[in-house]
Design a protein around this motif. Structure first.
Motif, PDB file in Angstrom:
ATOM      1  N   LYS A  60       2.238   4.897  -0.890  1.00 12.05           N
ATOM      2  CA  LYS A  60       1.824   6.222  -1.348  1.00 12.05           C
ATOM      3  C   LYS A  60       3.027   7.163  -1.276  1.00 12.05           C
ATOM      4  O   LYS A  60       3.851   7.054  -0.354  1.00 12.05           O
ATOM      5  CB  LYS A  60       0.682   6.778  -0.493  1.00 12.05           C
ATOM      6  CG  LYS A  60      -0.688   6.236  -0.851  1.00 12.05           C
ATOM      7  CD  LYS A  60      -1.799   7.062  -0.235  1.00 12.05           C
ATOM      8  CE  LYS A  60      -3.157   6.633  -0.786  1.00 12.05           C
ATOM      9  NZ  LYS A  60      -4.260   7.476  -0.246  1.00 12.05           N
TER      10      LYS A  60
ATOM     11  N   THR B  69      -4.879   1.456   0.611  1.00 15.84           N
ATOM     12  CA  THR B  69      -4.466   2.848   0.445  1.00 15.84           C
ATOM     13  C   THR B  69      -5.620   3.819   0.673  1.00 15.84           C
ATOM     14  O   THR B  69      -5.391   4.997   0.950  1.00 15.84           O
ATOM     15  CB  THR B  69      -3.889   3.076  -0.959  1.00 15.84           C
ATOM     16  OG1 THR B  69      -4.843   2.632  -1.944  1.00 15.84           O
ATOM     17  CG2 THR B  69      -2.593   2.308  -1.144  1.00 15.84           C
TER      18      THR B  69
ATOM     19  N   ASN C 237       0.820  -1.218   0.000  1.00 16.94           N
ATOM     20  CA  ASN C 237       0.000   0.000   0.000  1.00 16.94           C
ATOM     21  C   ASN C 237       0.855   1.271   0.000  1.00 16.94           C
ATOM     22  O   ASN C 237       0.707   2.150   0.856  1.00 16.94           O
ATOM     23  CB  ASN C 237      -0.956   0.007   1.193  1.00 16.94           C
ATOM     24  CG  ASN C 237      -1.931  -1.146   1.159  1.00 16.94           C
ATOM     25  OD1 ASN C 237      -2.532  -1.433   0.130  1.00 16.94           O
ATOM     26  ND2 ASN C 237      -2.082  -1.841   2.276  1.00 16.94           N
TER      27      ASN C 237
END
Length: 718
Positions: A118, A213, A116
């Motif tokens: 980012k 996310t 996940n």
């Protein structure tokens, strides 16, 4: 990665390439996505990271290597992705997408599995990096492959919530870790070790088992995330709160304490927090009830994230119901932060709605913007800057959709002009599967029993060979969805795909009865305390309407299939008059007895739907108990259940099978020791499809038709 088939079979569906949503680069010229396919000849899965040329719609393979995942853009021509290594380690790999040889280098190594990812470019030139990973009770990165194993397998618990979905709970929990990527001498590198943003807080995010996310976001001033309330037992309550952690550089070795965002009157799930482009505001969704997992979501705004005590609700009303009778989900800010885009279910589709980003200006209810056929799986801006296009919506929205005939479609839609441009379809809009939109239809009929004042909608999928007018009659195949707060959608599924059934020679009807989402909260909430009542009557009405109004359907050769709540309904139908209308039934992970609902893990579910705990309202559980009517069971039935299904333990399937066998009702048990509530492994799914199709084809007469067709074809060959 293309596949062409003359007939859409389970093998075709399961081996077809599966694409992730695509993410455009800053300029909007390229997009990155992952793709995987499975070979039943080699019994192997192939995984790729691919780059899509948005102008031409062509894509090329950037890397084909097992263990690669989570590609994100760092620059217009560079991506970062994860590569799993030995002993559970993870490498951060950076690749130049325009290089003929896809030059790559390592940007860092982490001694644990992470996911996940980012990233966010900061004003000082560094890139903020965040990911999720398991953390030990003392807040350290957890590596399940290297952690010390106990000498005993015993597990001891003293509180509720001992297991969830398909795993027994441990002291380790999901957490968000952060750091920065420096850029020096033309290369990115991870500075130091990752920091656990939630260490010492008792908070866990993303929220298991499906959090990802969408549970957190990075802004120029820090992190926002959702987490369960540590003061409430997660087996009994759904409450998740939104928190803010201020971070100036993402190099802080000890993060500040999370600040909880206040939402008076709303105590249920919080989801989908998204920073505005300016970084000062956050939009998110929240439910009101803390014991109803499918409550209506409300769209909320934090006008100033540094003041988390103040929030504003869109379309709020004095009675707390809210004016917008939909459930907003994913959120996207416009480039100038003046508008919000959000997805919501609407009559068997997931669509995108547009509204002002300030609640006081959102006076008119939002309407959906035009999109291609099907349902939105993901959406983002087509480019990172509004200056990339002269249109008012800054280059438009890049959307990933699926439909009943198409497993992946990338398009650009312009809300300001209501235009859509197809970029790429993995199946050429169904053509490579031999499918087309002409096979898809829908019907609407009056729901319930005698004098009901509501309509029920159903999707219809016919065989690709179907033509009108036709003298041929096709057996009815009725699919009953799970949830029960769920719905059949014009969307792709590799687990329950109506087209696979239709291609066998059925007219497949997928009703969305009482309890279904996407038709307003009155229809959805109407199932509470009515598990075998209103929904059953809706299905009876559906059967009768189809037989009376669809001359191509043979109601004398009908079959019905359902999973989860749909499996409950199959067992309920088995004991009631509708059960005698079907030649065969299929129950996947269904409820045998509602008195056993407290064997599940998320107890807030039966508490809500049966209007209280078992010891508080036993009569409500008994009223809709399929086991009360086993004396009526008489229709041939296939039972499917899996040992890792902790939502509905396998004893529910065994009990149903044992009753059928003892009553000498034709029956079969299909069991998977390594699957949970869903059958996900390719080889297992192929067995699932063969058993299901074999069962219903035998009793509907399609098996005899197939044998006759094979004999005729054999005579032609001779």
């Amino acid at each position: 990665m293309t596949l062409t088939a003359t007939k859409f079979t389970p093998e075709v569906m399961l081996s077809a390439p599966r694409r992730s949503p695509a993410e455009p680069n800053p300029s909007g010229k390229l997009a990155v996505f992952t793709a995987s396919s499975y070979s039943f000849d080699d019994h192997k899965k192939t995984s790729q990271i691919r780059i899509l040329d948005i102008d031409s719609g062509d894509s090329t393979t950037l890397v084909e290597e097992s263990g690669t995942s989570d590609p994100v853009w760092l620059e217009d021509d560079e991506i970062l992705h994860l590569k799993s290594g030995d002993n559970g380690s993870t490498t951060l790999v950076v690749r130049h997408v325009n290089s003929a040889e896809a030059a790559s280098y390592e940007a860092g190594s982490i001694k644990a599995p992470i996911s996940n990812v980012k990233v966010k470019k900061l004003a000082n030139g560094t890139i903020a990096f965040a990911c999720s990973a398991l953390a030990t009770p003392d807040g350290q990165l957890c590596n399940p492959e290297t952690e010390k194993k106990p000498q005993s397998s015993a597990k001891v618990y003293t509180t509720l919530f001992v297991r969830h979905w398909d795993a027994w709970n441990t002291e380790n929990c999901s957490s968000i870790f952060y750091g920065v990527l420096d850029h020096k001498d033309g290369k990115y590198s991870l500075r130091g070790d990752l920091v656990n943003a939630l260490a010492g807080t008792r908070l866990s995010s993303p929220v298991p088992p499906f959090g990802g996310t969408g549970d957190f976001d990075i802004g120029p001033s820090g992190l926002v995330f959702v987490a369960k309330d540590p003061e409430l037992n997660p087996a009994l309550y759904t409450k998740t709160d939104l928190y803010y952690i201020p971070l100036k550089t993402f190099t802080e070795p000890t993060p500040p304490s999370p600040q909880m965002v206040k939402t008076p009157g709303l105590d249920g799930y919080s989801n989908n927090p998204v920073f505005s482009h300016c970084g000062h505001k956050v939009a998110f969704t929240r439910m009101r009830s803390n014991q109803y997992e499918s409550d209506k979501t409300r769209l909320l705004l934090v006008p100033d994230i540094t003041n988390p005590d103040k929030t504003e609700e869109f379309y709020a009303t004095a009675d707390g119901v809210g004016r917008w009778d939909s459930r907003p989900d994913a959120i996207l800010w416009s480039h100038d932060d003046a508008k919000l885009y959000t997805t919501a279910e609407h009559r068997a589709r997931t669509l995108i709605f547009q509204l002002p980003s300030t609640p006081s200006q959102a006076t008119a209810l939002p309407t959906p913007i035009p999109i291609p056929d099907g349902s939105v799986a993901s959406f983002t801006h087509a480019s990172s800057s509004s200056s990339s296009s002269s249109t008012q919506d800054g280059g438009g929205l890049f959307i990933t959709t699926t439909s009943l005939i198409d497993n992946s479609c990338y398009s650009i839609t312009h809300p300001s002009t209501s235009t859509n441009k197809l970029i790429s379809s993995a199946s050429k809009q169904g053509k490579t599967f031999g499918l087309s939109r002409s096979s898809i239809d829908s019907i609407t009929f009056r729901g319930g029993a005698g004098g009901s004042d509501y309509d029920v909608h159903a999707l219809v999928v016919r065989p690709s060979t179907f033509t009108t007018p036709t003298k041929k009659k096709y057996p009815l195949c009725m699919l009953i969805h799970g949830g029960p707060q769920g719905a059949w959608q014009d969307a792709w599924s590799s687990r329950w795909n109506p087209a696979v059934l239709a291609e066998q020679g059925y007219v497949v009807v997928c009703p969305n009865p009482t309890g279904s989402t996407g038709y307003g909260m009155a229809l959805q909430d109407g199932i509470r305390g009515e598990w075998g009542g209103r929904p059953y009557n809706d299905l009876v009405a559906c059967f009768e309407w189809v037989v009376e109004n669809m001359p191509e359907v043979d109601g004398e050769r009908a079959v019905a299939l359902g999973a989860s709540y749909g499996g409950f309904m199959i067992n309920w139908i088995q004991g009631h008059p509708l059960g005698r209308k079907f030649k065969a039934l299929v129950c996947h992970d269904g409820v045998f007895s509602t008195l056993n609902q407290w064997c599940t893990e998320e107890l807030f579910f039966p508490i809500h739907d049966f209007e209280g705990a078992l010891f508080e309202n036993r009569a409500a559980y008994e009223k809709w108990d399929p086991a009360r009517f086993v004396n009526e069971w008489a229709t041939p039935q296939l039972i499917i259940h899996s040992e890792l299904d902790y939502r509905l333990p396998i004893t529910e399937g065994l009990a149903a099978f044992n009753v059928l066998q003892a009553k000498k009702v034709p029956s079969k048990l299909l069991m998977f020791p390594d699957e949970n509530h869903w059958v996900l492994k390719h080889e297992n799914s192929l067995v699932w499809h063969r058993e299901v199709l074999g069962w219903i084809n035998k009793y509907s007469g399609i098996e005899d038709e197939q044998k006759l067709a094979e004999q005729v074809e054999g005579l032609k060959v001779e």
